[in-house]
Design an enzyme around this catalytic site. Structure first.
Site, PDB file in Angstrom:
ATOM      1  N   ASN A 135      32.495  10.793  40.993  1.00  0.00           N
ATOM      2  CA  ASN A 135      31.244  10.395  41.648  1.00  0.00           C
ATOM      3  C   ASN A 135      30.822   9.063  41.034  1.00  0.00           C
ATOM      4  O   ASN A 135      30.354   9.023  39.904  1.00  0.00           O
ATOM      5  CB  ASN A 135      30.200  11.498  41.394  1.00  0.00           C
ATOM      6  CG  ASN A 135      28.813  11.096  41.851  1.00  0.00           C
ATOM      7  OD1 ASN A 135      28.643  10.115  42.579  1.00  0.00           O
ATOM      8  ND2 ASN A 135      27.822  11.860  41.414  1.00  0.00           N
ATOM      9  N   TRP A 136      31.011   8.002  41.790  1.00  0.00           N
ATOM     10  CA  TRP A 136      30.722   6.666  41.237  1.00  0.00           C
ATOM     11  C   TRP A 136      29.229   6.371  41.189  1.00  0.00           C
ATOM     12  O   TRP A 136      28.819   5.363  40.608  1.00  0.00           O
ATOM     13  CB  TRP A 136      31.425   5.589  42.070  1.00  0.00           C
ATOM     14  CG  TRP A 136      32.915   5.619  42.008  1.00  0.00           C
ATOM     15  CD1 TRP A 136      33.710   6.531  41.361  1.00  0.00           C
ATOM     16  CD2 TRP A 136      33.826   4.675  42.613  1.00  0.00           C
ATOM     17  NE1 TRP A 136      35.033   6.227  41.521  1.00  0.00           N
ATOM     18  CE2 TRP A 136      35.139   5.085  42.299  1.00  0.00           C
ATOM     19  CE3 TRP A 136      33.655   3.529  43.400  1.00  0.00           C
ATOM     20  CZ2 TRP A 136      36.263   4.386  42.738  1.00  0.00           C
ATOM     21  CZ3 TRP A 136      34.779   2.840  43.837  1.00  0.00           C
ATOM     22  CH2 TRP A 136      36.072   3.261  43.503  1.00  0.00           C
ATOM     23  N   LYS A 137      28.431   7.178  41.837  1.00  0.00           N
ATOM     24  CA  LYS A 137      26.977   6.958  41.914  1.00  0.00           C
ATOM     25  C   LYS A 137      26.695   5.543  42.430  1.00  0.00           C
ATOM     26  O   LYS A 137      27.470   5.037  43.230  1.00  0.00           O
ATOM     27  CB  LYS A 137      26.327   7.236  40.546  1.00  0.00           C
ATOM     28  CG  LYS A 137      26.746   8.608  40.008  1.00  0.00           C
ATOM     29  CD  LYS A 137      25.920   9.090  38.857  1.00  0.00           C
ATOM     30  CE  LYS A 137      26.441  10.469  38.441  1.00  0.00           C
ATOM     31  NZ  LYS A 137      25.637  11.087  37.404  1.00  0.00           N
ATOM     32  N   GLY A 159      25.427  12.698  32.171  1.00  0.00           N
ATOM     33  CA  GLY A 159      25.224  11.381  31.574  1.00  0.00           C
ATOM     34  C   GLY A 159      24.655  11.401  30.164  1.00  0.00           C
ATOM     35  O   GLY A 159      24.228  10.367  29.655  1.00  0.00           O
ATOM     36  N   GLY A 182      30.299   9.131  34.925  1.00  0.00           N
ATOM     37  CA  GLY A 182      30.568   7.933  34.128  1.00  0.00           C
ATOM     38  C   GLY A 182      32.051   7.663  33.893  1.00  0.00           C
ATOM     39  O   GLY A 182      32.520   6.532  34.056  1.00  0.00           O
TER      40      GLY A 182
HETATM   41  P1  PGA Z   1      28.547  12.329  34.213  1.00  0.00           P
HETATM   42  O1  PGA Z   1      28.010  12.660  35.688  1.00  0.00           O
HETATM   43  O2  PGA Z   1      30.026  12.666  34.203  1.00  0.00           O
HETATM   44  O3  PGA Z   1      28.291  10.875  34.029  1.00  0.00           O
HETATM   45  O4  PGA Z   1      27.786  13.192  33.262  1.00  0.00           O
HETATM   46  C1  PGA Z   1      28.462  13.770  36.405  1.00  0.00           C
HETATM   47  C2  PGA Z   1      27.786  13.839  37.749  1.00  0.00           C
HETATM   48  O5  PGA Z   1      26.588  13.561  37.856  1.00  0.00           O
HETATM   49  O6  PGA Z   1      28.437  14.167  38.762  1.00  0.00           O
END
Ligand code: PGA
Length: 252
Positions: A10-12, A174, A236
């Site tokens: 998930n690149w957000k 995160g 991330g």
């Molecule tokens: P993260 O995010 O790996 O940066 O903790 C995971 C997510 O929100 O899908």
């Protein structure tokens, strides 16, 4: 029951066109070159570069999708993107109900359910996210919250081939913090039991349940070895091809 593992990125809200194409190309080349594909791979870039990323990953076997979609097919919904539009771009799936959407956009279980239903109607795969906040965990309400999210967010026509659940404790996203293996196992087994009540044991046994929240190359092997953990939803660490790949390579 052996379920195939899914490694999802998930690149957000990250990635301009050139970076996104480079990242997707690196991941797609690695996956394409893999002889024994023991896992499926999914990447979810921002809407703005979905087309370019879908093109970069074409014919590699990497599944490309979006991070959200509208619950509507089309019409007067300014700024929204419909599942049909995603399908039209060559997307294979979409993430719905991510905790950042639930928090930032006040998305309810009902809305997440409607989005998942619309995505299924457009023949997209759907990753439905659930997970408790730190306050909910500390109040001993984790299973209550996650159970209500599963019952409220998963459409009754969900099938194992089309729907994946992602358990993402909000406090682990995160932050570098992750639940203990016993906590992950407890929640995943509980989600599967809720799915069995909702959809029947057969579908529940086959449905993939991903863990998400601070998954890194250093903790992936342990998380992915747990019973009822059928893959990872990675934020991330999915932004660096080598880290994302190192996580995937821990799949046995
Ligand atoms: P993260 O995010 O790996 O940066 O903790 C995971 C997510 O929100 O899908």
């Amino acid at each position: 029951m052996t379920r195939r593992k899914l490694i999802a990125g998930n690149w957000k809200m990250n990635g301009l066109k050139a970076d996104g194409i480079a990242l997707a190309t690196a991941v797609a080349e690695k996956y394409k070159a893999l002889e024994d594909k023991k896992f499926d791979m999914f990447i979810a870039p921002p809407f703005t570069i979905l087309d370019a990323v879908a093109d970069a990953a074409k014919n590699s076997g990497v599944w490309v999708g979006a991070q959200d979609c509208s619950q509507f097919e089309k019409g007067a919904h300014t700024g929204d993107v419909s599942p049909l539009m995603l399908k039209d771009l060559g997307c294979g799936g979409v993430i719905v109900g991510h905790s950042e959407r639930r928090a930032d956009h006040f998305e309810t279980n009902e809305l997440v359910n409607a989005k998942a239903t619309a995505a299924l109607a457009a023949d997209l795969g759907v990753i439905i996210c659930v997970g408790e906040t730190l306050a909910e965990r500390e109040a001993g309400k984790t299973l209550d919250v996650v159970g209500a999210q599963v019952r409220g967010s998963v459409p009754l026509n969900a099938t194992a081939g089309k729907v994946v659940i992602a358990y993402e404790p909000v406090w682990a996203i995160g932050t570098g913090k992750i639940p203990t293996t016993a906590e992950v196992e407890e929640v995943h087994a509980f989600i599967r039991s809720e799915l069995a009540k909702l959809l029947g044991q057969d579908i529940a046994d086959k449905m993939q349940i991903l863990y998400g929240g601070s998954v890194k190359p250093s903790n992936a092997a342990e998380l992915l070895s747990l019973s009822d953990v059928d893959g990872a939803l990675v934020g991330g660490a999915s932004l660096k091809a080598d880290d994302f790949w190192a996580i995937a390579e821990t799949v046995k």
